[in-house]
Design a protein around this motif. Sequence first.
Motif, PDB file in Angstrom:
ATOM      1  N   PRO A 225      75.163 -64.390  46.016  1.00 38.55           N
ATOM      2  CA  PRO A 225      75.453 -65.039  47.481  1.00 38.55           C
ATOM      3  C   PRO A 225      76.057 -66.794  48.176  1.00 38.55           C
ATOM      4  O   PRO A 225      75.041 -67.845  47.844  1.00 38.55           O
TER       5      PRO A 225
ATOM      6  N   THR B 215      77.362 -67.240  53.674  1.00 39.32           N
ATOM      7  CA  THR B 215      77.172 -65.351  53.336  1.00 39.32           C
ATOM      8  C   THR B 215      75.746 -65.659  54.053  1.00 39.32           C
ATOM      9  O   THR B 215      75.801 -64.696  55.128  1.00 39.32           O
TER      10      THR B 215
ATOM     11  N   VAL C 221      80.411 -60.377  54.202  1.00 39.99           N
ATOM     12  CA  VAL C 221      79.128 -60.660  53.107  1.00 39.99           C
ATOM     13  C   VAL C 221      80.341 -59.092  52.147  1.00 39.99           C
ATOM     14  O   VAL C 221      80.343 -59.450  50.685  1.00 39.99           O
TER      15      VAL C 221
ATOM     16  N   ASP D 127      82.326 -61.329  50.207  1.00 41.70           N
ATOM     17  CA  ASP D 127      81.669 -62.204  48.963  1.00 41.70           C
ATOM     18  C   ASP D 127      80.682 -61.259  47.960  1.00 41.70           C
ATOM     19  O   ASP D 127      80.974 -61.251  46.656  1.00 41.70           O
TER      20      ASP D 127
ATOM     21  N   MET E  68      72.889 -56.999  52.931  1.00 44.18           N
ATOM     22  CA  MET E  68      72.559 -58.674  51.552  1.00 44.18           C
ATOM     23  C   MET E  68      71.251 -58.047  50.734  1.00 44.18           C
ATOM     24  O   MET E  68      71.346 -58.556  49.442  1.00 44.18           O
TER      25      MET E  68
END
Length: 180
Positions: A29, A33, A77, A80, A125
């Motif tokens: 990532p 982000t 997010v 990404d 994440m």
Amino acid sequence: MPPPPATPPADAQATPPPHVLDPAPADRPARSTVLLSKVLDDLIPIPGTKQSIGADAIAAFVPGFGNAAGTAMSGVVIADAIRLRVPLPILGRMLFNIGIDAAVGYVPVIGPVLDAAWRANRRNMKLLERTLMDEQKTAQSSVVYLVVAVTLSVTVLLALLASAVFAIWAVVQLLNGIAY
């Protein structure tokens, strides 16, 4: 006659200036982000606890706009994840997390509390990082989860839609009663 100005070395001219947001690596990532995820879900630590509250939960106290803004920022997010080409079941699970975050954020008074507890960006994440570490295992476990989650989501959305239609009908009936 003054001496000519000193010229910088050739390699100094070829090096571009540093940027705040460097290009994102192809296998993990982007730093922006990761930073945005922390700001949205873990901005302010709560003294005396291991918990923190983020800008997403704080913004949810602004009716309508705050929750929409938090949901829109959560899209970073997702963008990404798309850039990193995560499998579709995992992307679906990430979208589900944001959907839950958005839905609970609209509940008056307790919505921001639920929003702070759900932490969709932190979940996404972790899911993104886990996926990048072991993509096949994560994809297999996510398919079952995704099917169940979509089924539950559709059921909940239909129930919310039905309750919204009923609420509108009740308001119209009430206003018609007042008009007479």
